[in-house]
Design a protein around this motif. Structure first.
Motif, PDB file in Angstrom:
ATOM      1  N   PHE A 118      10.619   2.285   0.033  1.00 50.88           N
ATOM      2  CA  PHE A 118       9.392   2.420  -0.564  1.00 50.88           C
ATOM      3  C   PHE A 118       8.785   1.555  -0.951  1.00 50.88           C
ATOM      4  O   PHE A 118       9.425   0.548  -1.715  1.00 50.88           O
ATOM      5  CB  PHE A 118       9.268   3.606  -1.451  1.00 50.88           C
ATOM      6  CG  PHE A 118       9.887   4.965  -0.910  1.00 50.88           C
ATOM      7  CD1 PHE A 118       9.014   5.848  -0.349  1.00 50.88           C
ATOM      8  CD2 PHE A 118      11.240   5.390  -1.030  1.00 50.88           C
ATOM      9  CE1 PHE A 118       9.362   7.098   0.332  1.00 50.88           C
ATOM     10  CE2 PHE A 118      11.344   6.549  -0.592  1.00 50.88           C
ATOM     11  CZ  PHE A 118      10.476   7.320   0.177  1.00 50.88           C
ATOM     12  N   THR A 168       3.907   3.309  -3.618  1.00 51.31           N
ATOM     13  CA  THR A 168       4.355   4.425  -2.974  1.00 51.31           C
ATOM     14  C   THR A 168       5.532   5.241  -3.690  1.00 51.31           C
ATOM     15  O   THR A 168       5.608   6.560  -4.105  1.00 51.31           O
ATOM     16  CB  THR A 168       4.850   4.171  -1.621  1.00 51.31           C
ATOM     17  OG1 THR A 168       3.505   3.599  -0.806  1.00 51.31           O
ATOM     18  CG2 THR A 168       5.071   5.387  -0.900  1.00 51.31           C
ATOM     19  N   SER A 216       5.419   8.773  -5.720  1.00 51.46           N
ATOM     20  CA  SER A 216       6.177   9.811  -5.245  1.00 51.46           C
ATOM     21  C   SER A 216       6.962  10.312  -6.398  1.00 51.46           C
ATOM     22  O   SER A 216       7.201  11.449  -6.413  1.00 51.46           O
ATOM     23  CB  SER A 216       7.216   9.004  -4.215  1.00 51.46           C
ATOM     24  OG  SER A 216       6.539   8.578  -3.025  1.00 51.46           O
ATOM     25  N   ALA A 253      -2.089   3.950  -3.733  1.00 46.99           N
ATOM     26  CA  ALA A 253      -1.105   3.649  -2.723  1.00 46.99           C
ATOM     27  C   ALA A 253      -1.831   3.755  -1.257  1.00 46.99           C
ATOM     28  O   ALA A 253      -1.246   3.018  -0.356  1.00 46.99           O
ATOM     29  CB  ALA A 253      -0.003   4.860  -2.813  1.00 46.99           C
ATOM     30  N   PRO A 271       1.722   4.427   2.676  1.00 44.91           N
ATOM     31  CA  PRO A 271       2.911   5.325   2.284  1.00 44.91           C
ATOM     32  C   PRO A 271       3.409   6.400   3.339  1.00 44.91           C
ATOM     33  O   PRO A 271       4.496   6.502   3.568  1.00 44.91           O
ATOM     34  CB  PRO A 271       2.146   6.313   1.222  1.00 44.91           C
ATOM     35  CG  PRO A 271       0.569   5.821   1.185  1.00 44.91           C
ATOM     36  CD  PRO A 271       0.616   4.496   1.582  1.00 44.91           C
ATOM     37  N   SER A 320       6.308   4.675   5.669  1.00 49.36           N
ATOM     38  CA  SER A 320       7.599   4.554   5.051  1.00 49.36           C
ATOM     39  C   SER A 320       8.462   5.230   5.967  1.00 49.36           C
ATOM     40  O   SER A 320       8.590   6.300   6.247  1.00 49.36           O
ATOM     41  CB  SER A 320       7.427   4.807   3.411  1.00 49.36           C
ATOM     42  OG  SER A 320       6.520   4.501   2.599  1.00 49.36           O
TER      43      SER A 320
END
Length: 304
Positions: A36, A40, A44, A203, A209, A212
């Motif tokens: 990541f 991000t 998360s 992000a 993101p 990813s």
């Protein structure tokens, strides 16, 4: 602002638990960064932590804060306590090792000590507290080793980011006391939620993101960071600041690298050297010494 009280054995247990959780977090951040991008990763773990705390609110029948003044402080704390340090640590650890990061995070308790002395009436500087802080930092330096300091010239901005995160946590401790009248689950949920509000658009603006493609190790690391290190630990942190003050809470910075070494021994079979035991003695002694004067005052008041 609720008055703080003398730390109990249960409070010390909470502090040790936080040290154990966050001792594993630095390793998990390193693993998470393999799958990541920094923002991000930060958002998360924050969103997962919010989910945990909102479930706790629903299960206990506790509500989110509703007063406008509380949400004013929550908006600031969400930035200073969650989004900013999460981002700074994730970004900074791209350039420096966990050992140096641990030493630099040791600046946090000193910032908390001076900030609380100026801004509060019941968490003031004492000789015992200063001595305890110095012992704790010395323990971290012995544990990590002098070679970590050779990296001080490797990445100035990476180091600055970690120091900024430490200062941010210290400042947020003072601010968190402004909402110490709230139930712990309510205050912790609200501040973490505001952190997610800031991080989520960032992000998507600066990273991608949804693009990813993390591996299993990175996903597992983020799950731990979100559910345990952000959600559960955030609740414990709020409780400790509310009950015992930000200075006591800030000393968890000295326990984090100690537990990092311990987890390496448990899961990786790395041998515990004598330096680890010396560091343990110094850190625990420092935390204990920092509370001595308050105990003596409390005893005198009881006698009167």
């Amino acid at each position: 602002m609720n008055a703080i009280r003398q730390a109990t054995a249960f409070d010390f247990a909470k502090l040790l638990t936080l040290g154990a959780i966050w001792g594993a977090a630095f390793l998990c951040i390193k693993l998470g960064l393999e799958g990541f991008a920094p923002i991000t990763l930060a958002v998360s773990r924050t969103l997962l932590g919010v989910v945990v705390l909102l479930i706790l609110l629903a299960a206990t029948g506790t509500k989110l804060p509703y007063r406008r003044r509380d949400w004013g402080w929550i908006a600031v704390i969400g930035a200073v306590n969650t989004s900013l340090p999460f981002l700074l640590i994730a970004w900074g650890q791209q350039f420096i090792g966990a050992g140096l990061a641990s030493i630099l995070m040791g600046a946090g308790p000193f910032v908390a000590l001076f900030a609380n002395h100026v801004l509060t009436h019941d968490d003031r500087i004492t000789g015992y507290k200063v001595a305890g802080m110095i012992l704790g930092l010395l323990g971290v330096m012995i544990l990590v080793g002098g070679e970590a300091l050779t990296g001080l010239t490797a990445s100035f901005f990476g180091q600055l980011a970690i120091v900024g995160a430490a200062a941010s946590y210290a400042a947020s401790g003072v601010m968190t006391r402004k909402i110490s009248h709230l139930p712990a689950a309510s205050g912790a949920s609200a501040t973490l939620l505001m952190g997610a509000v800031y991080l989520l658009p960032a992000a998507f603006i600066f990273e991608a993101p949804l693009a990813s493609r993390p591996g299993i190790a990175a996903i597992a690391a983020v799950l731990f960071l979100g559910l345990v290190s952000s959600g559960f630990a955030h609740l414990l942190r709020f409780q400790l600041i509310r009950d015992t003050g930000a200075v006591f809470m800030s000393q968890v910075s000295y326990l984090v690298p100690l537990f990092g070494v311990f987890w390496a021994w448990v899961f990786l079979g790395e041998r515990l050297h004598v330096e680890a035991w010396i560091a343990l003695a110094l850190i625990l002694s420092g935390i204990g010494i920092s509370r001595l004067r308050r105990k003596r005052k409390a005893r005198l008041l009881d006698e009167l």
